[in-house]
Motif scaffolding. Sequence first.
Motif, short mmCIF file in Angstrom:
data_model
loop_
_atom_site.label_atom_id
_atom_site.label_comp_id
_atom_site.label_asym_id
_atom_site.label_seq_id
_atom_site.Cartn_x
_atom_site.Cartn_y
_atom_site.Cartn_z
N ARG A 24 10.18 26.53 1.09
CA ARG A 24 9.71 26.03 -0.19
C ARG A 24 9.16 27.16 -1.06
O ARG A 24 8.49 28.06 -0.57
CB ARG A 24 8.61 24.98 0.07
CG ARG A 24 7.90 24.46 -1.17
CD ARG A 24 8.80 23.52 -1.96
NE ARG A 24 8.24 23.22 -3.26
CZ ARG A 24 7.69 22.06 -3.59
NH1 ARG A 24 7.65 21.06 -2.73
NH2 ARG A 24 7.20 21.87 -4.80
N PHE A 34 6.74 16.71 -2.86
CA PHE A 34 5.47 17.39 -3.12
C PHE A 34 5.61 18.26 -4.37
O PHE A 34 6.58 18.99 -4.52
CB PHE A 34 5.09 18.30 -1.94
CG PHE A 34 4.74 17.55 -0.69
CD1 PHE A 34 4.03 16.34 -0.74
CD2 PHE A 34 5.11 18.02 0.57
CE1 PHE A 34 3.70 15.64 0.41
CE2 PHE A 34 4.79 17.34 1.72
CZ PHE A 34 4.10 16.14 1.64
N ALA A 89 7.83 28.47 9.14
CA ALA A 89 6.93 27.32 8.95
C ALA A 89 7.71 26.09 8.52
O ALA A 89 7.45 24.98 8.98
CB ALA A 89 5.87 27.68 7.92
N CYS A 90 8.67 26.28 7.61
CA CYS A 90 9.41 25.13 7.06
C CYS A 90 10.48 24.61 8.02
O CYS A 90 10.87 23.46 7.92
CB CYS A 90 10.06 25.50 5.73
SG CYS A 90 8.86 25.93 4.48
N GLN A 128 0.18 25.12 6.02
CA GLN A 128 0.74 26.47 6.17
C GLN A 128 0.40 27.32 4.93
O GLN A 128 0.39 26.80 3.82
CB GLN A 128 2.27 26.42 6.31
CG GLN A 128 2.75 25.68 7.53
CD GLN A 128 2.52 26.43 8.82
OE1 GLN A 128 2.26 27.63 8.81
NE2 GLN A 128 2.58 25.73 9.94
N CYS A 134 -0.02 24.72 1.84
CA CYS A 134 0.87 23.57 1.62
C CYS A 134 0.30 22.32 2.30
O CYS A 134 -0.64 22.42 3.09
CB CYS A 134 2.26 23.90 2.13
SG CYS A 134 2.40 23.83 3.91
N PRO A 135 0.86 21.11 2.02
CA PRO A 135 0.33 19.89 2.64
C PRO A 135 0.37 19.91 4.17
O PRO A 135 -0.37 19.20 4.82
CB PRO A 135 1.25 18.80 2.08
CG PRO A 135 1.76 19.36 0.81
CD PRO A 135 1.89 20.81 1.02
N ALA A 136 1.24 20.75 4.74
CA ALA A 136 1.28 20.83 6.22
C ALA A 136 0.28 21.86 6.75
O ALA A 136 0.27 22.14 7.95
CB ALA A 136 2.70 21.20 6.66
N CYS A 163 9.18 17.56 1.16
CA CYS A 163 8.87 18.81 0.46
C CYS A 163 10.11 19.46 -0.17
O CYS A 163 10.05 19.97 -1.29
CB CYS A 163 8.23 19.77 1.46
SG CYS A 163 7.49 21.19 0.71
N LEU A 164 11.24 19.43 0.55
CA LEU A 164 12.44 20.14 0.07
C LEU A 164 13.49 19.12 -0.38
O LEU A 164 13.94 18.30 0.41
CB LEU A 164 13.01 21.03 1.18
CG LEU A 164 12.02 22.05 1.76
CD1 LEU A 164 12.59 22.71 2.99
CD2 LEU A 164 11.68 23.10 0.72
N LEU A 178 7.06 17.48 7.58
CA LEU A 178 7.01 16.99 6.19
C LEU A 178 8.18 17.53 5.35
O LEU A 178 8.18 17.39 4.13
CB LEU A 178 5.68 17.40 5.54
CG LEU A 178 4.41 16.95 6.25
CD1 LEU A 178 3.19 17.46 5.52
CD2 LEU A 178 4.38 15.43 6.32
N ARG A 179 9.10 18.15 6.02
CA ARG A 179 10.22 18.81 5.33
C ARG A 179 10.94 17.89 4.33
O ARG A 179 11.22 18.29 3.20
CB ARG A 179 11.21 19.27 6.40
CG ARG A 179 11.99 20.50 6.06
CD ARG A 179 12.93 20.84 7.17
NE ARG A 179 14.18 21.27 6.56
CZ ARG A 179 14.40 22.47 6.08
NH1 ARG A 179 13.49 23.40 6.18
NH2 ARG A 179 15.55 22.76 5.50
N ALA A 221 6.95 29.81 1.09
CA ALA A 221 6.50 29.50 2.46
C ALA A 221 7.32 30.30 3.45
O ALA A 221 8.50 30.57 3.20
CB ALA A 221 6.67 28.01 2.71
N CYS A 245 9.11 21.82 10.19
CA CYS A 245 7.98 21.09 9.59
C CYS A 245 8.27 19.57 9.56
O CYS A 245 9.34 19.16 9.11
CB CYS A 245 7.73 21.61 8.18
SG CYS A 245 6.48 20.67 7.33
N PHE A 270 -0.27 21.42 -3.51
CA PHE A 270 -0.62 22.64 -2.77
C PHE A 270 -1.98 23.10 -3.30
O PHE A 270 -2.23 23.02 -4.49
CB PHE A 270 0.43 23.74 -3.04
CG PHE A 270 1.79 23.43 -2.46
CD1 PHE A 270 2.55 22.37 -2.96
CD2 PHE A 270 2.33 24.18 -1.43
CE1 PHE A 270 3.80 22.07 -2.43
CE2 PHE A 270 3.58 23.89 -0.91
CZ PHE A 270 4.31 22.83 -1.41
S1 SF4 Z 1 8.31 22.26 4.27
FE1 SF4 Z 1 7.22 24.22 4.35
S2 SF4 Z 1 6.00 24.28 2.48
FE2 SF4 Z 1 6.65 22.18 2.77
S3 SF4 Z 1 5.00 21.18 3.80
FE3 SF4 Z 1 6.37 21.89 5.38
S4 SF4 Z 1 5.72 23.93 5.95
FE4 SF4 Z 1 4.70 23.39 4.04
#
Ligand code: SF4
Length: 426
Positions: free
Chosen positions: A337, A272, A318-319, A292, A288-290, A328-329, A324-325, A314, A322, A277
């Motif tokens: 993030r 991402f 939350a991360c 948060q 963020c896409p999730a 994203c990371l 979608l981690r 973030a 997640c 975002f």
């Molecule tokens: S890893 Fe964190 S910033 Fe990235 S989408 Fe998930 S919650 Fe959002």
Amino acid sequence: MALACGHTPDHSTIAAFVSSVDKEIETLFTKVLLICEEEDLLGGTHFSLDGLKLSSNASKEWSGTFSDLKKKKEALERKLKEAIREHRSSDKEEKDKSDSDEVKREKRIKRLKKKADRIEKFLSNNEPKIGSRGKEIQSNVTDNESAKLTSSHGVLQGYNANAIVDEKNQIVLHASAFGKGEDGTLMEPMLDGAKENLEAIGWKAPLKDRKISADTGYYSVKNLEVCKQREVDAYVPDPQFRKRDVRFSDAGRHRRSVDKRHIRYKSKKRWFRANDFHLDDCTGKLICPAGQALYVKNRNFQTADGYKAIAYQAPKTACRDCPLRSQCLRNPNTVSRQVHVFYGKRPGSLTDEMKQKIDMPEGSRTYSKRLGIVEPVFGNIRACKRMDRFTLRGRIKVNIQWMLYCLVHNIEKIINFGKSYSIAAV
Ligand code: SF4
């Protein structure tokens, strides 16, 4: 040996001598520079600045932040208690007692106590070191003025020895050692030192409109501002300048297939980006896409290039879980993030001006001379003079040692290329 009439003084005598010339060394350096000028060795058209990272007489194992050092001290004290307990129990068990074991245990106890006391003394006599970003950086128990530096030879505990060199005969105009790795703020002391030395030998406005080149390590807004204030014609490229140069477009062909950077470059994975975002107009939060909300970490973030941004982060919670981690990371160990939303650049940016200057054929031609001006000096000092580490402790002494080596380099140039000496040799 020359000063001692052929005797071979030992290390401590040399160390005492070096430490004793802290007041004379600068005058001596200028006097040698004056002889270089009289011998017609200085050109004054192009000066190059660079730094050589050398190990100091200190171990990086004795480095750490104050909390690291406290932990190290506590670990030593635990070992010490254990060693004392073992020693007492062996005293009671007469049958196991042997003289050599006893001596070994006593030595170990003394050693551990000495190490723990040393850290204790250091922590009570010193304050934590604060870096340029306002955060605590690592201190060193042996030589607290040295720093942990990253060089092409790996991480070392040492000093960043800088020199500014004239193009004509590679004469060192000013030399100074710094206990910090980043070159981003070193232009000012180095230019001022060179100016002072050149004025002392009779040059008027010695730096005005002179070409000064330095590598990408010196590329920072602070350094470029200094160059502008001192009215020098600076050539300091940004780290991406090769990517913009068509001559380097196929530079990657020499990379081996095992090159990690090559593999990373080939990766098709897409994470991402900041534009994935979106800013919620009602709440002013970055989402963020999730879904948060990220909080503002720094409203006035500014890059070395002069770009301004708001830094968002973030929440860790939350991360952590997640789904979608992985998208994203990039690094799985990253806790949460961060996103920078750029909103502008300072008008009349010095960094933009410098990029344009370096990208011009004249700029890249001038910059390409840098390597041949300053690197041979470091090669001579490091390989021929065998100066591959500083043997003294403390910035003042290390600085004297560095200046002495640069001074010897200049003397050698006088003997080899000075007009009076060349004629005498003929
Ligand atoms: S890893 Fe964190 S910033 Fe990235 S989408 Fe998930 S919650 Fe959002």
